[in-house]
Motif scaffolding. Structure first.
Motif, PDB file in Angstrom:
ATOM      1  N   LYS A  71      62.460  48.339  56.991  1.00 16.45           N
ATOM      2  CA  LYS A  71      63.727  47.801  56.495  1.00 16.45           C
ATOM      3  C   LYS A  71      63.924  48.153  55.030  1.00 16.45           C
ATOM      4  O   LYS A  71      65.021  48.488  54.590  1.00 16.45           O
ATOM      5  N   TYR A  75      66.770  51.701  56.103  1.00 17.08           N
ATOM      6  CA  TYR A  75      67.498  50.625  56.783  1.00 17.08           C
ATOM      7  C   TYR A  75      68.213  51.124  58.039  1.00 17.08           C
ATOM      8  O   TYR A  75      68.277  50.402  59.033  1.00 17.08           O
ATOM      9  N   GLN A  76      68.717  52.337  58.006  1.00 20.02           N
ATOM     10  CA  GLN A  76      69.419  52.877  59.174  1.00 20.02           C
ATOM     11  C   GLN A  76      68.470  53.001  60.375  1.00 20.02           C
ATOM     12  O   GLN A  76      68.824  52.628  61.501  1.00 20.02           O
ATOM     13  N   TYR A  78      65.774  51.264  60.758  1.00 22.00           N
ATOM     14  CA  TYR A  78      65.419  49.879  61.091  1.00 22.00           C
ATOM     15  C   TYR A  78      66.431  49.266  62.056  1.00 22.00           C
ATOM     16  O   TYR A  78      66.053  48.696  63.075  1.00 22.00           O
ATOM     17  N   THR A  79      67.706  49.414  61.749  1.00 24.07           N
ATOM     18  CA  THR A  79      68.731  48.836  62.616  1.00 24.07           C
ATOM     19  C   THR A  79      68.731  49.510  63.995  1.00 24.07           C
ATOM     20  O   THR A  79      68.941  48.854  65.010  1.00 24.07           O
ATOM     21  N   SER A  83      67.706  47.454  67.568  1.00 22.92           N
ATOM     22  CA  SER A  83      68.689  47.385  68.650  1.00 22.92           C
ATOM     23  C   SER A  83      68.126  47.981  69.940  1.00 22.92           C
ATOM     24  O   SER A  83      68.374  47.472  71.035  1.00 22.92           O
ATOM     25  N   ASP A  89      66.828  40.213  64.139  1.00 22.77           N
ATOM     26  CA  ASP A  89      66.771  40.437  62.697  1.00 22.77           C
ATOM     27  C   ASP A  89      66.973  39.098  62.007  1.00 22.77           C
ATOM     28  O   ASP A  89      67.832  38.324  62.379  1.00 22.77           O
TER      29      ASP A  89
END
Length: 90
Positions: A71, A75-76, A78-79, A83, A89
């Protein structure tokens, strides 16, 4: 409780950044998540298996640390991984 090699190879291929990538953070998180889900199912049957419960808690802690690192660094990615794996989260 180890993963069989075919299932492990499938997970590595799905989450690898490039061909031959087996140690990236994303792959480690995916492998840990699979082991965590298998151990959770095991503990639903064998409620008094405390050594496996301790191992499960260690795996959850390791996955949490890796997710925090991911994260912070990417971050991209991580998301995307939370998902795909269906993780929550904070």
């Amino acid at each position: 409780m180890a993963l069989d090699s075919a299932k492990k190879a499938e997970i590595v291929a799905k989450f690898a950044r490039k061909p031959g990538d087996t140690g990236s953070t994303e792959v480690q998180i995916a492998l840990l998540s699979t082991r965590i889900s298998e151990l959770t199912e095991h503990l639903k049957i064998y409620k008094k298996d405390f050594s496996s419960r301790l191992g499960l808690l260690k795996l959850v802690g390791k996955r949490k640390r890796l997710l925090t690192y991911l994260k912070r660094k990417n971050y991209q990615s991580y998301t995307k991984i939370i998902s795909e794996l269906g993780l929550r989260d904070k």
